[in-house]
Write a protein that holds these residues in place. Structure first.
Motif, PDB file in Angstrom:
ATOM      1  N   SER A   1      44.407 129.786 112.630  1.00 24.26           N
ATOM      2  CA  SER A   1      45.753 130.272 112.325  1.00 24.26           C
ATOM      3  C   SER A   1      46.749 129.134 112.238  1.00 24.26           C
ATOM      4  O   SER A   1      46.729 128.196 113.047  1.00 24.26           O
ATOM      5  CB  SER A   1      46.218 131.249 113.408  1.00 24.26           C
ATOM      6  OG  SER A   1      47.520 131.719 113.140  1.00 24.26           O
TER       7      SER A   1
ATOM      8  N   CYS B   1      51.025 129.494 101.700  1.00 27.53           N
ATOM      9  CA  CYS B   1      50.162 130.358 100.881  1.00 27.53           C
ATOM     10  C   CYS B   1      49.149 129.522 100.107  1.00 27.53           C
ATOM     11  O   CYS B   1      47.977 129.902  99.983  1.00 27.53           O
ATOM     12  CB  CYS B   1      51.003 131.213  99.939  1.00 27.53           C
ATOM     13  SG  CYS B   1      51.880 132.581 100.743  1.00 27.53           S
TER      14      CYS B   1
ATOM     15  N   TYR C   1      47.995 126.635 101.147  1.00 25.22           N
ATOM     16  CA  TYR C   1      47.026 126.209 102.154  1.00 25.22           C
ATOM     17  C   TYR C   1      45.988 127.304 102.394  1.00 25.22           C
ATOM     18  O   TYR C   1      44.776 127.037 102.446  1.00 25.22           O
ATOM     19  CB  TYR C   1      47.723 125.906 103.481  1.00 25.22           C
ATOM     20  CG  TYR C   1      48.559 124.646 103.530  1.00 25.22           C
ATOM     21  CD1 TYR C   1      48.597 123.752 102.470  1.00 25.22           C
ATOM     22  CD2 TYR C   1      49.321 124.351 104.661  1.00 25.22           C
ATOM     23  CE1 TYR C   1      49.373 122.605 102.526  1.00 25.22           C
ATOM     24  CE2 TYR C   1      50.093 123.200 104.742  1.00 25.22           C
ATOM     25  CZ  TYR C   1      50.121 122.326 103.667  1.00 25.22           C
ATOM     26  OH  TYR C   1      50.893 121.198 103.746  1.00 25.22           O
ATOM     27  N   TYR C   2      46.465 128.531 102.553  1.00 25.15           N
ATOM     28  CA  TYR C   2      45.535 129.623 102.851  1.00 25.15           C
ATOM     29  C   TYR C   2      44.580 129.903 101.694  1.00 25.15           C
ATOM     30  O   TYR C   2      43.400 130.212 101.914  1.00 25.15           O
ATOM     31  CB  TYR C   2      46.305 130.896 103.221  1.00 25.15           C
ATOM     32  CG  TYR C   2      46.766 130.927 104.655  1.00 25.15           C
ATOM     33  CD1 TYR C   2      45.853 130.907 105.709  1.00 25.15           C
ATOM     34  CD2 TYR C   2      48.126 130.986 104.978  1.00 25.15           C
ATOM     35  CE1 TYR C   2      46.265 130.946 107.026  1.00 25.15           C
ATOM     36  CE2 TYR C   2      48.553 131.023 106.307  1.00 25.15           C
ATOM     37  CZ  TYR C   2      47.620 130.990 107.319  1.00 25.15           C
ATOM     38  OH  TYR C   2      48.025 131.029 108.633  1.00 25.15           O
TER      39      TYR C   2
ATOM     40  N   SER D   1      40.611 129.682 102.182  1.00 27.66           N
ATOM     41  CA  SER D   1      39.729 130.799 101.844  1.00 27.66           C
ATOM     42  C   SER D   1      38.510 130.326 101.066  1.00 27.66           C
ATOM     43  O   SER D   1      37.403 130.858 101.227  1.00 27.66           O
ATOM     44  CB  SER D   1      40.484 131.844 101.022  1.00 27.66           C
ATOM     45  OG  SER D   1      41.529 132.422 101.755  1.00 27.66           O
TER      46      SER D   1
ATOM     47  N   LEU E   1      40.977 134.046 108.782  1.00 30.05           N
ATOM     48  CA  LEU E   1      42.272 133.381 108.672  1.00 30.05           C
ATOM     49  C   LEU E   1      43.376 134.280 109.211  1.00 30.05           C
ATOM     50  O   LEU E   1      43.468 135.453 108.860  1.00 30.05           O
ATOM     51  CB  LEU E   1      42.555 133.015 107.208  1.00 30.05           C
ATOM     52  CG  LEU E   1      41.578 132.028 106.570  1.00 30.05           C
ATOM     53  CD1 LEU E   1      41.957 131.775 105.113  1.00 30.05           C
ATOM     54  CD2 LEU E   1      41.533 130.713 107.346  1.00 30.05           C
TER      55      LEU E   1
ATOM     56  N   ALA F   1      47.716 134.300 110.738  1.00 36.02           N
ATOM     57  CA  ALA F   1      49.020 133.649 110.570  1.00 36.02           C
ATOM     58  C   ALA F   1      49.966 134.147 111.652  1.00 36.02           C
ATOM     59  O   ALA F   1      49.901 135.299 112.081  1.00 36.02           O
ATOM     60  CB  ALA F   1      49.604 133.939 109.190  1.00 36.02           C
TER      61      ALA F   1
ATOM     62  N   LEU G   1      51.024 136.545 102.000  1.00 42.01           N
ATOM     63  CA  LEU G   1      50.053 135.928 102.904  1.00 42.01           C
ATOM     64  C   LEU G   1      48.706 136.644 102.817  1.00 42.01           C
ATOM     65  O   LEU G   1      47.649 135.995 102.778  1.00 42.01           O
ATOM     66  CB  LEU G   1      50.568 135.965 104.345  1.00 42.01           C
ATOM     67  CG  LEU G   1      51.652 134.962 104.727  1.00 42.01           C
ATOM     68  CD1 LEU G   1      52.155 135.248 106.125  1.00 42.01           C
ATOM     69  CD2 LEU G   1      51.134 133.526 104.633  1.00 42.01           C
TER      70      LEU G   1
ATOM     71  N   VAL H   1      44.961 135.751 104.252  1.00 39.16           N
ATOM     72  CA  VAL H   1      45.191 136.025 105.673  1.00 39.16           C
ATOM     73  C   VAL H   1      44.759 137.460 105.993  1.00 39.16           C
ATOM     74  O   VAL H   1      45.227 138.411 105.377  1.00 39.16           O
ATOM     75  CB  VAL H   1      46.680 135.823 106.043  1.00 39.16           C
ATOM     76  CG1 VAL H   1      46.917 136.197 107.504  1.00 39.16           C
ATOM     77  CG2 VAL H   1      47.093 134.379 105.791  1.00 39.16           C
TER      78      VAL H   1
END
Length: 322
Positions: free
Chosen positions: A103, A120, A122-123, A127, A135, A137, A150, A155
């Motif tokens: 997280s 976003c 980064y996520y 993924s 994941l 947040a 997100l 996430v």
């Protein structure tokens, strides 16, 4: 009450409140009841997660426990969003150690604009890179649109602690309310995410208020409940808070397990203040998850030490290659 929970029932408010004041024999029976409920409903696969302090300090909120509040004079590092390479490297390290979830946590009331665009991104990359790692947040009081973004970026679980009982919260924070938090939690669930929500014990609340806290959490049905033990930080209004006894900690864990038989109860901040024997007892009576590695502004236990204790207590914890 144990039999009621084991057969699918829920404690009433009066029953739950009766667990706040116990003699020694009743206390021992509470711990054994919580252990039996954990054995019945809890997974033996330990639920691990790690967090990165992705933006630190300068928070406008006045939470008395928090080193990141701009209202307090603490010695924490202050910085804007961590860079992409740091984020990816930390996620990869934790994934290779067998940590199940990762997280980003940002200081401040909320996250918006370019900062939200960046996390976003980064996520989305996480993924693709860290297949199989959940994941999560934790970015404050986000609105529905930010939460939707997100979730679309990958996430699966949103974290927003209620922190303490509604009757105690106003004595600790004046810049937002528990209702603000619940609104965010409901919006996160509507966006398609699971909810992680718990709080901190040892902030001057009574045991009855901890029961009130657990019952309030039951209204929002989190799948994961972090239980932090206050780590008093110099420069915050709670810097001189008295430490909790082992009995206080274990009674609280057992009460939470009686009220939340199916949730993951997750040790989080303050574990360095808890002796190893009390930690082992907590793992037997209810704790079946943990934030591992370094935490936000305090140091957590070392991952290898955590894994050894978790396995000693009968939980499964697999690392890559095993």
């Amino acid at each position: 009450m144990k039999e009621k929970v084991l057969t699918g029932g829920e404690l009433t408010e009066a029953e739950a409140m009766s667990l706040a004041n116990l003699n020694t024999d009743e206390y021992d029976k509470l711990l054994e009841s919580a252990a039996e409920i954990t054995d019945r409903f809890g997974s033996r696969n330990f639920d691990s997660c790690s967090i990165i302090n992705a933006r630190s300090g300068r928070c406008p909120e006045d939470c008395k426990w928090c080193a990141q509040s701009a209202h307090h004079k603490t010695d924490i590092a202050v910085y804007q969003l961590v860079d992409r390479d740091t984020c990816m490297a930390l996620a990869d390290y934790n994934h290779r150690r067998g940590i199940g979830r990762f997280s980003l946590v940002t200081s401040g009331r909320t996250l918006s604009g370019k900062a939200l665009d960046t996390v976003c991104d980064y996520y989305r990359e996480l993924s693709e890179r860290e297949s199989g790692m959940g994941l999560c947040a934790s970015m404050g009081l986000l609105d529905s649109e930010a939460l939707r973004r997100l979730h679309e970026a990958g996430v699966k679980r949103y974290h927003c602690n209620l922190e303490t009982a509604p009757s105690h919260f106003p004595t600790l924070c004046s810049t937002h309310t528990i209702d603000d938090k619940i609104k965010t939690i409901e919006a996160a669930r509507e966006a398609g995410m699971e909810v992680c929500s718990g709080g901190i014990i040892g902030m001057g609340e009574t045991m009855e208020q901890r029961v009130e806290f657990a019952l309030t959490l039951r209204r929002i049905r989190p799948v994961s409940i972090p239980i932090n033990v206050l780590s008093p930080i110099p420069g915050t209004p709670l810097e001189n808070a008295a430490p909790l006894s082992s009995r206080d900690i274990l009674q609280t864990v057992a009460i939470f397990r009686m009220i939340h038989p199916h949730a993951v109860l997750r040790f989080a901040g303050g574990r360095a203040l808890i002796d190893p024997e009390t930690q082992r007892k907590a793992l037997r009576i209810g704790i079946n998850g943990s934030i591992m590695g370094d935490l936000l502004t305090t140091i957590g236990a070392q991952i290898d030490e955590d894994i050894a204790m978790i396995r000693e207590c009968g939980y499964n914890f697999e690392t890559p290659g095993e």
